[in-house]
Design a protein around this motif. Structure first.
Motif, PDB file in Angstrom:
ATOM      1  N   TYR A 111       0.879  -1.184   0.000  1.00  0.00           N
ATOM      2  CA  TYR A 111       0.000   0.000   0.000  1.00  0.00           C
ATOM      3  C   TYR A 111       0.909   1.225   0.000  1.00  0.00           C
ATOM      4  N   LEU A 112       0.550   2.241  -0.796  1.00  0.00           N
ATOM      5  CA  LEU A 112       1.380   3.442  -0.887  1.00  0.00           C
ATOM      6  C   LEU A 112       0.658   4.608  -0.213  1.00  0.00           C
ATOM      7  N   CYS A 139      -3.774   2.893  -2.391  1.00  0.00           N
ATOM      8  CA  CYS A 139      -2.922   4.040  -2.111  1.00  0.00           C
ATOM      9  C   CYS A 139      -3.785   5.211  -1.643  1.00  0.00           C
ATOM     10  N   TYR A 140      -3.136   6.167  -1.028  1.00  0.00           N
ATOM     11  CA  TYR A 140      -3.862   7.366  -0.584  1.00  0.00           C
ATOM     12  C   TYR A 140      -2.883   8.524  -0.467  1.00  0.00           C
ATOM     13  N   SER A 141      -3.340   9.677  -0.927  1.00  0.00           N
ATOM     14  CA  SER A 141      -2.547  10.894  -0.805  1.00  0.00           C
ATOM     15  C   SER A 141      -3.229  11.792   0.223  1.00  0.00           C
ATOM     16  N   PRO A 142      -2.683  11.883   1.422  1.00  0.00           N
ATOM     17  CA  PRO A 142      -3.358  12.689   2.448  1.00  0.00           C
ATOM     18  C   PRO A 142      -3.307  14.177   2.084  1.00  0.00           C
ATOM     19  N   PRO A 143      -4.368  14.917   2.418  1.00  0.00           N
ATOM     20  CA  PRO A 143      -4.364  16.353   2.107  1.00  0.00           C
ATOM     21  C   PRO A 143      -3.323  17.103   2.933  1.00  0.00           C
ATOM     22  N   PHE A 144      -2.941  18.276   2.446  1.00  0.00           N
ATOM     23  CA  PHE A 144      -1.958  19.109   3.126  1.00  0.00           C
ATOM     24  C   PHE A 144      -2.391  19.362   4.576  1.00  0.00           C
TER      25      PHE A 144
END
Ligand code: UDP
Length: 255
Positions: A111-112, A139-144
């Motif tokens: 998992y990325l 995968c998940y790109s967390p918010p700023f």
């Protein structure tokens, strides 16, 4: 496992091959305790001096591989040589490429977590191509600023626990990734987490990694600094200023 202290950081003296074998021991064990790997460099050594939270995260790490060349140089200087640099960005592909039925029946899932939106999806394909015995768990790109939002942190931990990957690749930069995994490790239902900075960017082709020759002569940091001067010159400047002090403290501790 032999350990040594370099610039004030306790590290494991392992080659890349030994690190990969050690991680397979973790992956074959029934435990889902989220053992995690940190990748000490000069910037971490400087941060560790001032941050007790990072020291706590480092203390609980399962493996601390020497990623930064200044630590390798310090090991030569103090005649406690570490055999080779084990960069997090090399450890990820080495581990994934080593997945095979001979190592374990089930495919190795990963998992990325991290990098800008859309980047991790692009990194998944070249990573999956490293071995036919791999599975992409998501995968998940967390918010700023996510790290200050308890609700978001809980949601991320839940997403990962539901995906239940064998390997969690954390590309959030230091010290965010180390602090995050330390805080949430018992919720994640994953066997292993790797704190590896810009690795997801490299595999997505978002950031170009230094050519192998530049890496082999220990100048990857210079390549990164030229590529991203606004962000990295201040960081490396602070690190360079801290280096004499860290070396002196290391020397005194050895007396
Ligand atoms: N990053 C992120 N969320 C954040 C801060 C950083 O996903 O809140 C990602 C960023 O997009 C990049 C990586 O973390 O992919 C930072 O890598 P860096 O170059 O700082 O790593 P290091 O030098 O620590 O290995």
């Amino acid at each position: 496992m032999e350990t040594t202290t370099l610039l004030g950081v306790e590290v494991d003296c392992v080659t890349m091959a030994q690190a990969v074998d050690r991680l397979w021991d973790v992956l074959r064990a029934p435990d889902y305790g989220c053992a995690y790997v940190v990748t000490p460099n000069l910037d971490h050594a400087r941060l560790l001096e001032e941050r007790t939270d990072l020291r706590a995260a480092y203390a609980d790490a399962a493996l601390r591989v020497v990623d930064g060349m200044p630590l390798v140089w310090a090991s030569w200087l103090f005649r406690k040589p570490v055999r080779e640099r084990v960069a997090g960005s090399d450890l990820v592909p080495e581990l994934l490429a080593s997945a095979s039925p001979a190592r374990r029946d089930r495919p190795l899932s990963f998992y990325l977590l991290g990098a800008a939106p859309g980047v991790a999806e692009r990194a998944a394909e070249p990573l999956l191509a490293l071995s036919p015995h791999l599975a992409f768990a998501g995968c998940y790109s967390p918010p700023f600023g996510f790290e200050h939002d308890d609700g978001e942190n809980e949601r991320i931990a839940t997403r990962i626990a539901e995906a239940a990957p064998d390997v969690l690749v954390l590309g959030l930069g230091a010290p965010k990734q180390e602090l995050w995994v330390h805080r949430h490790r018992h919720q994640l239902h994953t066997k292993l987490a790797l704190c590896v900075g810009a690795t997801i960017d490299f595999f997505a082709g978002e950031v170009r990694r230094a050519p192998p020759l530049v890496r082999a002569v220990g100048l990857e940091w210079a390549h990164r600094m030229v590529a991203d001067p606004k962000r990295l010159i201040p960081r490396y400047g602070r690190d360079a200023l801290a280096l004499p002090r860290l070396l002196y403290a290391d020397l005194r501790a050895r007396r």
